[in-house]
Motif scaffolding. Structure first.
Motif, short mmCIF file in Angstrom:
data_model
loop_
_atom_site.label_atom_id
_atom_site.label_comp_id
_atom_site.label_asym_id
_atom_site.label_seq_id
_atom_site.Cartn_x
_atom_site.Cartn_y
_atom_site.Cartn_z
N LYS A 388 0.80 -1.22 0.00
CA LYS A 388 0.00 0.00 0.00
C LYS A 388 0.84 1.27 0.00
N LEU A 389 2.14 1.17 0.24
CA LEU A 389 2.97 2.35 0.30
C LEU A 389 3.63 2.63 -1.05
N HIS A 390 3.64 3.89 -1.47
CA HIS A 390 4.31 4.40 -2.66
C HIS A 390 3.70 3.90 -3.95
N ALA A 391 3.63 2.58 -4.13
CA ALA A 391 3.14 2.03 -5.40
C ALA A 391 2.18 0.90 -5.10
N ARG A 392 1.08 0.82 -5.89
CA ARG A 392 0.13 -0.27 -5.75
C ARG A 392 -0.44 -0.62 -7.11
N GLY A 393 -0.52 -1.92 -7.41
CA GLY A 393 -0.99 -2.36 -8.72
C GLY A 393 0.15 -2.37 -9.72
N PRO A 394 -0.16 -2.39 -11.03
CA PRO A 394 0.90 -2.41 -12.05
C PRO A 394 1.81 -1.20 -11.91
N MET A 395 3.11 -1.46 -11.88
CA MET A 395 4.09 -0.40 -11.66
C MET A 395 4.74 0.00 -12.98
N GLY A 396 4.47 1.21 -13.41
CA GLY A 396 5.09 1.74 -14.61
C GLY A 396 6.19 2.72 -14.29
N LEU A 397 6.41 3.69 -15.17
CA LEU A 397 7.51 4.63 -15.00
C LEU A 397 7.38 5.47 -13.73
N LYS A 398 6.20 5.99 -13.48
CA LYS A 398 6.03 6.90 -12.35
C LYS A 398 6.38 6.22 -11.04
N GLU A 399 6.06 4.93 -10.94
CA GLU A 399 6.33 4.20 -9.69
C GLU A 399 7.82 3.95 -9.48
N LEU A 400 8.64 4.19 -10.50
CA LEU A 400 10.09 4.07 -10.38
C LEU A 400 10.75 5.42 -10.14
N THR A 401 9.95 6.38 -9.72
CA THR A 401 10.47 7.71 -9.40
C THR A 401 10.04 8.10 -8.00
N THR A 402 10.66 9.17 -7.52
CA THR A 402 10.24 9.79 -6.27
C THR A 402 10.20 11.29 -6.53
N THR A 403 10.08 12.09 -5.49
CA THR A 403 10.05 13.54 -5.69
C THR A 403 11.05 14.22 -4.77
N LYS A 404 11.44 15.40 -5.18
CA LYS A 404 12.22 16.28 -4.30
C LYS A 404 11.59 17.67 -4.35
N TYR A 405 11.76 18.40 -3.26
CA TYR A 405 11.29 19.77 -3.22
C TYR A 405 12.43 20.71 -3.57
N VAL A 406 12.16 21.62 -4.49
CA VAL A 406 13.11 22.66 -4.87
C VAL A 406 12.56 23.98 -4.36
N ILE A 407 13.36 24.68 -3.55
CA ILE A 407 12.89 25.91 -2.90
C ILE A 407 13.76 27.07 -3.35
N LEU A 408 13.14 28.10 -3.93
CA LEU A 408 13.84 29.28 -4.41
C LEU A 408 13.56 30.44 -3.47
N GLY A 409 14.63 31.08 -3.01
CA GLY A 409 14.48 32.21 -2.11
C GLY A 409 15.23 33.43 -2.60
N GLN A 410 15.08 34.51 -1.84
CA GLN A 410 15.75 35.78 -2.15
C GLN A 410 16.39 36.33 -0.88
N GLY A 411 17.03 35.41 -0.15
CA GLY A 411 17.69 35.83 1.07
C GLY A 411 16.88 35.66 2.34
N GLN A 412 15.76 34.94 2.26
CA GLN A 412 14.91 34.76 3.44
C GLN A 412 15.63 34.02 4.54
N ILE A 413 15.41 34.42 5.76
CA ILE A 413 15.85 33.70 6.94
C ILE A 413 14.66 33.51 7.86
N ARG A 414 14.71 32.42 8.63
CA ARG A 414 13.57 32.11 9.51
C ARG A 414 13.76 32.79 10.86
N GLU A 415 12.71 33.44 11.31
CA GLU A 415 12.79 34.12 12.60
C GLU A 415 12.17 33.25 13.69
#
Length: 415
Positions: A388-415
């Motif tokens: 039930k995790l990540h892939a279920r049923g016939p596994m094609g191309l998408k099930e052989l991938t994962t994701t990453k987050y790309v974050i674009l900033g302009q000098g932000q810092i967390r307060e």
């Protein structure tokens, strides 16, 4: 052996970094060249397959069928590679994107898994299917097939590697482990430093061995104790056609139906009809008490183990049930979460069945044999995931991938 596996793992990791950067155009050119090479090398591949077939002592007919290649089967495998080339590119697609309150621009992009390990049995088509899907999705693949198909697998992998070399790409994007000992297989299952995911394909015994021993993340696939339930409202001619197809069209595969449940209201009429149709296809029937009472000598008494057995053969077990709820309970207790079907003209019954059955694929008025990457329009498949995790049923191309987050900033810092 550990030194050998570490070397294979290092080579695969290095190759995966190259593959992740390839353009769609390059990948598709390579895949089409691989398909052409398989056709051009047909005599050599079939000769290697004959070496494997020369010693099939102790193997059941169903395994010999899976092991055997013909020119037509090889042409079909090559065509599958071309279909993978024609599929949309999965890598780089942006799943979603948004801007946060702090002004960060976040996008979730699809990326390769990295290095995929495949452990499988006497199925030489898996060698090519896996390599093609992994290559298109930007993954390096390490293949460990069964000893029964060793020469065939080695030859087909060599053909694919030669094409990679022609395009000045790392041949180690496709590697075949030629040592078939159980000790090395166990070590392969624990190659966490290099292998990102492990996919077993084959018998329930193989799959459970991998699940129980691997420290590499596993996508569980394969075993198919599939059921068809014939509702009291079913079109009986349709039901007969579907059952015969699901059982006999290719009984050695995981999406073939192994169990038949029939509502008691129609059992006296329908069971003799379907039993004759199955007998015409040389199918052995094992039945519960009510089934045996209705069919007499046409059925053998089923044993307790029958309800949990994946036959992969011309055998089916039949049980008479009184209600839809009883059928659902029986299926959820004994199935392998693969493919289940109901034959009915009652919409409410079909909805209850699809909602309550715990399986990767649930059918209404159709054969379980359609659980297949080609039939689903995926071009090919790496296997049928029953988890039930990540892939279920016939596994094609998408099930052989994962994701990453790309974050674009302009000098932000967390307060």
């Amino acid at each position: 052996m550990t030194e050998l596996l570490n070397k294979i793992g290092q080579q695969a990791k290095a190759a995966s970094q190259v593959l992740a950067q390839l353009s769609t155009t390059t990948k598709n050119q390579v895949l089409r060249a691989m398909a052409d090479a398989l056709i051009n090398k047909t005599p050599e591949i079939l000769a290697a397959n004959q070496e494997d077939l020369a010693d099939t002592t102790g193997l059941a007919d169903k395994f010999i069928d899976r092991l055997t290649l013909t020119a037509d089967r090889l042409a079909g495998i090559a065509d599958g590679v071309r279909k993978v080339a024609d599929l949309p590119e999965p890598i780089g697609n942006v799943e979603r994107g948004w801007t946060t309150e702090s002004g960060l621009q976040i996008s979730q992009k699809r990326v390769p898994l990295g290095v995929v390990g495949i452990i499988y049995e006497a199925r030489p088509n898996v060698t090519v299917d896996s390599a093609a899907l992994c290559f298109k999705s930007g993954n390096a693949v390490i293949l460990r097939g069964g000893k029964e198909a060793l020469q065939t697998n080695i030859k087909m992998a060599a053909v694919l590697r030669a094409v990679l070399a022609e395009f000045d790409l790392p041949q180690d994007a496709v590697q075949m482990i030629t040592e078939t000992s159980h000790e090395l297989a166990q070590q392969f299952m624990r190659l966490n430093q290099y292998v990102d995911v492990l996919i077993p394909r084959g018998s329930s015994r193989l799959i459970q061995t991998v699940v129980q021993n691997a420290t590499v993340p596993v996508i569980e696939t394969g075993a198919g104790n599939c059921h068809i339930y014939v509702d009291e409202t079913a079109n009986l001619h349709m039901a007969e056609d579907i059952i015969v197809n699901a059982k006999t069209q290719r009984p050695s595969v995981c999406n073939a139906t192994e169990k038949l449940l029939v509502n008691a209201a129609i059992a006296p009429e329908f069971l003799p009809q379907v039993a004759q149709a199955l007998a015409d296809e040389h199918v052995e029937i094992r039945g519960d008490e009510q089934t045996c009472q209705i069919l007499g000598d046409q059925a053998k008494p089923a044993q307790k183990a029958d309800w949990d057995t994946e036959y992969n053969d011309y055998i089916i077990a039949i049980k008479v049930v009184n209600t839809l709820e009883e059928a659902i309970d029986h299926i959820n207790q004994h199935n392998t979460k693969h493919s289940e079907a109901i034959i009915t003209t009652n919409y409410e019954h079909s909805q209850q069945f699809t909602q309550q059955i715990d399986a990767a694929c649930v059918y209404v008025n159709a054969s379980t044999r359609f659980t297949d990457g080609f039939e689903f329009g995926f071009g090919a498949e790496i296997g049928i995931s029953t988890q039930k995790l990540h892939a279920r049923g016939p596994m094609g191309l998408k099930e052989l991938t994962t994701t990453k987050y790309v974050i674009l900033g302009q000098g932000q810092i967390r307060e």
